[in-house]
Design a protein around this motif. Sequence first.
Motif: not given
Length: 71
Positions: A3-4, A39-41, A44, A69
């Motif tokens: 996740r970023r 925060e999404l992968d 997402d 993350e």
Amino acid sequence: MTRRAYEVRLRGTLGPAARQAFVDLDIDVEPPTTVLSDELDQADLHALLDLVRALRLELVEITQTGEPEGT
């Protein structure tokens, strides 16, 4: 999956229905744009972009704002 932190900038201000579609994201208005952030992968992020397209919103910019993350 990693996740970023991302910011997705859209042209204009979102109406109530569009804001409801993004209720799980942080929403900030910085005229003349609206900024969605979280925060999404990768899954997402793609789902978010699909929703932006489905709602016919104008995408201005996508920015990765943080380190992955856990680093």
